[in-house]
Write a protein that holds these residues in place. Sequence first.
Motif, short mmCIF file in Angstrom:
data_model
loop_
_atom_site.label_atom_id
_atom_site.label_comp_id
_atom_site.label_asym_id
_atom_site.label_seq_id
_atom_site.Cartn_x
_atom_site.Cartn_y
_atom_site.Cartn_z
N UNK A 84 0.90 -1.27 -0.17
CA UNK A 84 0.02 -0.03 -0.21
C UNK A 84 0.89 1.48 -0.03
N UNK A 85 2.15 1.14 0.33
CA UNK A 85 3.09 2.32 0.51
C UNK A 85 4.39 2.03 0.49
N UNK A 86 4.53 1.63 -1.03
CA UNK A 86 5.93 1.22 -1.50
C UNK A 86 7.04 2.03 -1.14
N UNK A 87 6.78 3.15 -1.38
CA UNK A 87 7.84 4.10 -1.23
C UNK A 87 7.42 5.49 -0.80
N UNK A 88 8.08 6.15 -0.02
CA UNK A 88 7.85 7.56 0.47
C UNK A 88 7.14 8.56 -0.52
N UNK A 90 4.39 7.74 -2.09
CA UNK A 90 3.65 6.82 -2.81
C UNK A 90 2.72 6.01 -2.41
N UNK A 91 1.44 5.98 -2.63
CA UNK A 91 0.33 5.08 -1.90
C UNK A 91 -0.33 4.49 -2.93
N UNK A 92 -0.72 3.21 -2.80
CA UNK A 92 -1.54 2.36 -3.81
C UNK A 92 -2.61 2.10 -3.19
N UNK A 93 -3.79 2.73 -3.58
CA UNK A 93 -5.22 2.67 -2.97
C UNK A 93 -6.20 1.63 -3.49
N UNK A 94 -5.89 1.58 -4.72
CA UNK A 94 -6.93 0.69 -5.55
C UNK A 94 -7.51 -0.49 -4.96
N UNK A 121 8.03 -4.96 3.57
CA UNK A 121 8.06 -3.72 3.67
C UNK A 121 8.21 -2.82 2.53
N UNK A 122 8.25 -1.29 2.62
CA UNK A 122 8.77 -0.62 1.49
C UNK A 122 10.34 -0.96 1.43
N UNK A 123 10.71 -0.69 0.28
CA UNK A 123 12.30 -1.10 -0.06
C UNK A 123 13.02 0.06 0.72
N UNK A 124 12.71 1.19 0.79
CA UNK A 124 13.49 2.22 1.46
C UNK A 124 13.12 2.50 2.98
N UNK A 125 12.32 1.76 3.55
CA UNK A 125 11.62 2.01 4.85
C UNK A 125 12.77 2.36 5.87
#
Length: 382
Positions: A84-88, A90-94, A121-125
């Motif tokens: 849902x939040x793959x990078x800072x 950016x959100x994927x809500x669909x 987690x996100x790659x850059x978390x």
Amino acid sequence: MPMSRRRFCTQSMAALSLAALSKKRALAEALGSTGLGDLYRGDFLIGTAVSNRTLETQDRGMLDLIAREFSAVTAENCMKWGQVHPEAGRWEWELPDRLVRFASGHGMYLLGHTLVWHSQTARDLFQAPSGGGRISRDDLLRKMEEHIRTLVGRYKGKVAAWDVVNEAVDEDKGWRRSPWLEILGPEFLERGFHWAHEVDPAARLLYNDYNMHNPGKARFVAEFVRDFKKRGVPIHGVGMQAHVMLDSPTIAELEASIRLFADAGVQVHITELDVDVLPGREGSATSEISTRVGYSAELNPWPDGLPAEMERRLARRYEELFRLFLKYRDRIDRVTTWGTSDDETWKNNFPVPGRTNYPLLFDRKKQPKGAYRAVAALKNSG
């Protein structure tokens, strides 16, 4: 003319057979029109995890089956941080939005899974904003708070409960040595619960983990739950994942943990139930997501279908599990299977990729199995 003894016995046997057949037909009719969620409505919620594939394709057959059979749904993957939040920024809500609309449209209890986890987690978390080295404590706290407030806030009043923290405890070793712990210390758990509660005070907040039948692990979880309750940390439940096998853990082990968590002052949720029927070797009886065991034919003995005796064993296992859950219906809020039909189970690829497994209540054609009928019969027998 007096009825002969033989005729009387023959007619009596026929009547008994007719009664048994009528009861069997009545059960079959009930199963065709009444889902498990309705059958167990007075006991606890019956749920399933909804896959990304189902949401992406809008699989009508699967969605109709879920709507008929279950009273609760869990986001299997679409609400995990990396999805849902793959990078800072950016959100994927669909997909989460689709799941929320589905649950709301059918009046179903929705569980958001999961706000804080060391995996997927996100790659850059855990990277510093500059891209060099590990993130600082303050920056990670800011990321964590922003993530929780955004996700919980978007679905406030629509998601009934959240797995706030997932799998933060090791087997008999205390806290898992994850980046969360190494950077923030155990404080990250209570921070997560406080932030989620501030955003949606009505949502029920859970800690979720696997192998919760392990006495050492269960005691550790119960201890921090009691501490949280004492200090006002808003924790309402413990999720026992219950990825079990045909013969282990024992019912006594599961029962002890249910009692332990209930005595700690929270409700119990059975959150990811499935029954692995396939043989294993050392290292394969685990739910640690990073585990991989090499494929071999001996670990995949039934690629074309489960033998009848194994089907019976699976049904007996589900029956004994649900008998236990019914015994503690006042302490258990929800029982959720991790997937609906065998074709979509993660157990086809974990921890041995490429296997054909049969751990759920519906088969690969989305038809109810003997295990389903055993679970339903517990509520129809009376």
